[in-house]
Design an enzyme around this catalytic site. Structure first.
Site, PDB file in Angstrom:
ATOM      1  N   SER A  96      45.820  39.520  48.343  1.00 45.52           N
ATOM      2  CA  SER A  96      44.653  39.920  49.139  1.00 45.52           C
ATOM      3  C   SER A  96      43.656  40.675  48.277  1.00 45.52           C
ATOM      4  CB  SER A  96      45.141  40.849  50.255  1.00 45.52           C
ATOM      5  OG  SER A  96      44.069  41.546  50.827  1.00 45.52           O
ATOM      6  N   TYR A 102      50.270  48.509  53.353  1.00 48.13           N
ATOM      7  CA  TYR A 102      50.152  47.043  53.377  1.00 48.13           C
ATOM      8  C   TYR A 102      49.660  46.543  52.017  1.00 48.13           C
ATOM      9  CZ  TYR A 102      47.382  42.799  53.697  1.00 48.13           C
ATOM     10  OH  TYR A 102      46.803  41.585  53.412  1.00 48.13           O
ATOM     11  N   LYS A 123      51.306  44.121  48.729  1.00 49.98           N
ATOM     12  CA  LYS A 123      50.687  42.982  48.017  1.00 49.98           C
ATOM     13  C   LYS A 123      50.696  43.245  46.508  1.00 49.98           C
ATOM     14  CE  LYS A 123      49.622  40.400  51.521  1.00 49.98           C
ATOM     15  NZ  LYS A 123      50.402  39.178  51.755  1.00 49.98           N
TER      16      LYS A 123
HETATM   17  N1  UFG Z   1      34.695  45.938  61.590  1.00 51.74           N
HETATM   18  C1  UFG Z   1      33.959  46.489  62.613  1.00 51.74           C
HETATM   19  N2  UFG Z   1      34.517  46.535  63.857  1.00 51.74           N
HETATM   20  C2  UFG Z   1      35.759  46.043  64.131  1.00 51.74           C
HETATM   21  C3  UFG Z   1      36.512  45.472  63.066  1.00 51.74           C
HETATM   22  C4  UFG Z   1      35.944  45.455  61.799  1.00 51.74           C
HETATM   23  O1  UFG Z   1      32.826  46.951  62.421  1.00 51.74           O
HETATM   24  O2  UFG Z   1      36.220  46.116  65.283  1.00 51.74           O
HETATM   25  C5  UFG Z   1      34.097  45.881  60.252  1.00 51.74           C
HETATM   26  C6  UFG Z   1      34.874  46.665  59.216  1.00 51.74           C
HETATM   27  O3  UFG Z   1      34.502  48.017  59.223  1.00 51.74           O
HETATM   28  C7  UFG Z   1      34.500  45.932  57.926  1.00 51.74           C
HETATM   29  C8  UFG Z   1      34.316  44.478  58.397  1.00 51.74           C
HETATM   30  O4  UFG Z   1      34.118  44.543  59.808  1.00 51.74           O
HETATM   31  O5  UFG Z   1      33.287  46.400  57.439  1.00 51.74           O
HETATM   32  C9  UFG Z   1      35.511  43.589  58.114  1.00 51.74           C
HETATM   33  O6  UFG Z   1      36.659  44.224  58.660  1.00 51.74           O
HETATM   34  P1  UFG Z   1      38.047  43.437  58.864  1.00 51.74           P
HETATM   35  O7  UFG Z   1      39.031  44.366  59.476  1.00 51.74           O
HETATM   36  O8  UFG Z   1      37.806  42.140  59.539  1.00 51.74           O
HETATM   37  O9  UFG Z   1      38.451  43.074  57.392  1.00 51.74           O
HETATM   38  P2  UFG Z   1      38.716  44.036  56.150  1.00 51.74           P
HETATM   39  O10 UFG Z   1      37.701  43.673  55.129  1.00 51.74           O
HETATM   40  O11 UFG Z   1      38.860  45.442  56.487  1.00 51.74           O
HETATM   41  O12 UFG Z   1      40.187  43.582  55.803  1.00 51.74           O
HETATM   42  C10 UFG Z   1      40.463  42.323  55.293  1.00 51.74           C
HETATM   43  C11 UFG Z   1      41.852  41.850  55.710  1.00 51.74           C
HETATM   44  C12 UFG Z   1      42.893  42.759  55.170  1.00 51.74           C
HETATM   45  C13 UFG Z   1      42.711  42.942  53.715  1.00 51.74           C
HETATM   46  C14 UFG Z   1      41.292  43.349  53.379  1.00 51.74           C
HETATM   47  C15 UFG Z   1      41.015  43.316  51.913  1.00 51.74           C
HETATM   48  O13 UFG Z   1      41.968  41.779  57.096  1.00 51.74           O
HETATM   49  O14 UFG Z   1      44.151  42.174  55.420  1.00 51.74           O
HETATM   50  O15 UFG Z   1      40.369  42.425  53.943  1.00 51.74           O
HETATM   51  O16 UFG Z   1      39.787  43.868  51.601  1.00 51.74           O
HETATM   52  F1  UFG Z   1      43.525  43.896  53.248  1.00 51.74           F
END
Ligand code: UFG
Length: 297
Positions: free
Chosen positions: A77, A101, A105
């Site tokens: 990831s 998590y 990885k």
């Molecule tokens: N976000 C919101 N509201 C929500 C959910 C997410 O504003 O309800 C925002 C987050 O703050 C972030 C973006 O949307 O800016 C993406 O968030 P995600 O949770 O969809 O994804 P992440 O980038 O945090 O996480 C993903 C994977 C993880 C991994 C990570 C690596 O889901 O498994 O990328 O960077 F670890």
């Protein structure tokens, strides 16, 4: 029982059962997707993550070795880049994680490097996924998280079908085009194709233990993604602006040069394709694989 039935019921930590699968069928290679993946949950329950992700992987590697199957593609990831100092992230960036998590990885990546170092028969490709979204274009296969989704697009999808009232945007004071976080969203079908390209690469006699980013190389903000989904679905997504989510990086997107050059793979789909296919899945299956209102799955 057929091998596919055996595999469907298998917990990787059950070494005897896993051994039976490998005894019944000769495998050329393994794609290892199995793992828990909720960042927040991992902070509260790290032992479950270490047990499931790490022990499961160690047992898988032991059984593979015992049966002479030493070709592996592993789902890593972009979380291993932590909060990157600059973008795009190249595979040579320093590695750092901020939660259990992500640590699993990273540890598995290190295990793979050690494994290859100890025995060059092991051919391993580590794929660092960026943000997989969308669904199969048929509308029959899609993401169906249990409980309240942690990730952006499954949450947006549930707002669109009326299961959740509004999306909370986690922070709108980042130094980005509109203040919201920026990510590299990649269509799940492109991601799947990346695995086929990786499997092909394992036949290259020169391959050892290599890592590749799977992303599009483009950054998209949370609000841009929401707008694209509204356009694809014709639904308005009510928003509320919230605080930053602890541990979130500001901008993360991939350098795709290495995968393009060495795997001969490049993502084909843009965010509009991702949203179109996700909405197709969501509108046909508003409650995922379960029945309407069944939250016990
Ligand atoms: N976000 C919101 N509201 C929500 C959910 C997410 O504003 O309800 C925002 C987050 O703050 C972030 C973006 O949307 O800016 C993406 O968030 P995600 O949770 O969809 O994804 P992440 O980038 O945090 O996480 C993903 C994977 C993880 C991994 C990570 C690596 O889901 O498994 O990328 O960077 F670890």
């Amino acid at each position: 029982m057929s091998v596919s039935q055996l595999v469907r019921q298998l917990d990787l930590r059950n070494k005897d059962a896993l051994d039976k699968v490998f005894a019944k069928q000769k495998f050329d290679a393994v794609i290892h997707f199995a793992g828990l993946k909720a960042v927040g949950e991992s902070v509260h329950k790290p032992l479950i993550y270490f047990d499931n992700n790490l022990i499961g992987t160690i047992i898988l590697f032991q059984v593979m070795a015992a049966h002479g199957c030493k070709k592996l593609v592993f789902s890593s990831s972009a979380t291993v880049y932590g909060w990157p100092k600059e973008v795009p992230c190249t595979e040579e960036f320093p590695l750092k994680t901020t939660n259990p998590y992500g640590r699993t990885k990273l540890i598995i990546e290190e295990m793979c490097r050690d494994l290859h170092g100890s025995d060059s028969d092991w051919k391993i490709i580590l794929l660092r996924y960026f943000n997989p979204v969308g669904a199969h274009p048929s509308g029959f296969i899609g993401e169906d998280p249990r409980g309240i989704p942690n990730n952006l697009m499954p949450f947006v999808q549930q707002v669109a079908v009326g299961r959740l009232p509004a999306l909370t945007v986690f922070g709108n004071d980042y130094k980005t085009c509109d203040g919201t976080g920026v990510r590299d969203f990649i269509h799940v079908v492109d991601l799947a194709d990346g695995h086929i390209a990786a499997l092909r690469k394992l036949d290259d006699p020169k391959i050892g233990c290599e890592v590749y980013n799977l992303g599009t190389g483009k950054g998209t903000s949370v609000l841009e993604m929401v707008k694209a989904f509204e356009k694809a679905s014709g639904k308005k997504i009510p928003l509320s602006m919230g605080d930053r989510r602890p541990g979130d990086a500001e901008i993360v997107y991939a350098s795709t040069n290495k995968a393009e050059k060495e795997l001969n793979w490049k993502a084909k789909h843009d965010i509009h394709d991702m949203c179109r296919d996700q909405w197709n899945w969501a509108s046909k299956n508003p409650y995922g694989y379960g029945k309407s209102g069944d939250s016990s799955k």
